[in-house]
Write a protein that holds these residues in place. Structure first.
Motif, short mmCIF file in Angstrom:
data_model
loop_
_atom_site.label_atom_id
_atom_site.label_comp_id
_atom_site.label_asym_id
_atom_site.label_seq_id
_atom_site.Cartn_x
_atom_site.Cartn_y
_atom_site.Cartn_z
N ALA A 124 0.84 -1.20 0.00
CA ALA A 124 0.00 0.00 0.00
C ALA A 124 0.87 1.25 0.00
O ALA A 124 0.58 2.22 -0.69
N LEU A 125 1.95 1.20 0.76
CA LEU A 125 2.86 2.34 0.83
C LEU A 125 3.50 2.56 -0.54
O LEU A 125 3.58 3.68 -1.02
N ARG B 31 2.28 1.81 -3.37
CA ARG B 31 1.23 2.33 -4.23
C ARG B 31 1.03 3.83 -3.97
O ARG B 31 0.96 4.62 -4.90
N GLU B 32 0.96 4.19 -2.68
CA GLU B 32 0.77 5.60 -2.32
C GLU B 32 1.96 6.44 -2.78
O GLU B 32 1.78 7.55 -3.29
N ALA B 33 3.17 5.91 -2.60
CA ALA B 33 4.37 6.64 -3.01
C ALA B 33 4.40 6.82 -4.53
O ALA B 33 4.70 7.90 -5.04
N LEU C 247 1.81 6.83 -6.61
CA LEU C 247 0.77 7.81 -6.97
C LEU C 247 1.15 9.22 -6.55
O LEU C 247 0.83 10.18 -7.26
N ALA C 248 1.82 9.35 -5.42
CA ALA C 248 2.25 10.68 -4.96
C ALA C 248 3.22 11.31 -5.97
O ALA C 248 3.13 12.50 -6.28
N GLN D 144 1.17 12.26 -9.01
CA GLN D 144 0.35 13.44 -8.68
C GLN D 144 1.18 14.71 -8.68
O GLN D 144 0.78 15.73 -9.22
N THR E 96 -5.55 12.54 -5.81
CA THR E 96 -4.93 11.24 -6.07
C THR E 96 -5.72 10.49 -7.13
O THR E 96 -5.16 9.74 -7.92
N GLU F 227 -4.33 8.60 -10.31
CA GLU F 227 -4.58 7.17 -10.51
C GLU F 227 -5.20 6.90 -11.87
O GLU F 227 -4.84 5.94 -12.55
#
Length: 135
Positions: free
Chosen positions: A6-7, A9-11, A13-14, A17, A25, A29
């Motif tokens: 998940a991290l 994925r978030e990183a 996408l960050a 973005q 986000t 995405e």
């Protein structure tokens, strides 16, 4: 392990973005999904598998989707195809979307793998990845 995924994925996408200067986000995405689906249609074999292994799981699955391009699209047509897939997009905004996603992919892939990816694509993709190659 799931938290690490998940991290990642978030990183990922960050980065998209930030590079695409998206307000949300969700926008990042959406761009990532479309561009990775189109990219995946252009890559084959070990190179595609290696790139997928370096992407967050959800995006790896999109890259590996059984979409195949009849012929590799030149960079301009790749951008046009992206625009066609994103509601309300223009060629200008799609160029931005492609660059935001592919430059993040380039960072994720690393130079060696990116070199192999570029060998599978028509001339000019180095610019889309934000990694101009000496001619």
């Amino acid at each position: 392990m799931a938290a690490e995924m998940a991290l990642r994925r978030e990183a990922f996408l960050a980065h998209v973005q930030e590079r695409g200067e998206y307000g949300t986000t969700e926008e990042a995405e959406r761009a990532a999904r479309v561009v990775l689906a189109l990219l995946g249609a252009h890559l084959i074999g070990e190179v595609r598998a290696q790139l997928a292994a370096r992407l967050p799981e959800g995006f790896a699955l999109i890259l590996l989707a059984p979409l195949r391009s009849a012929e590799p699209l030149p960079p301009e047509r790749f951008v046009r195809a992206t625009a066609a897939w994103i509601e309300g997009a223009t060629e200008q905004t799609a160029t931005w979307d492609v660059s935001a996603v592919l430059s993040t992919v380039a960072d994720t892939a690393g130079d060696d793998l990116l070199g192999q990816i570029l060998l599978q694509l028509p001339v000019g993709y180095d610019l889309l990845f934000g990694r101009p190659q000496p001619t």
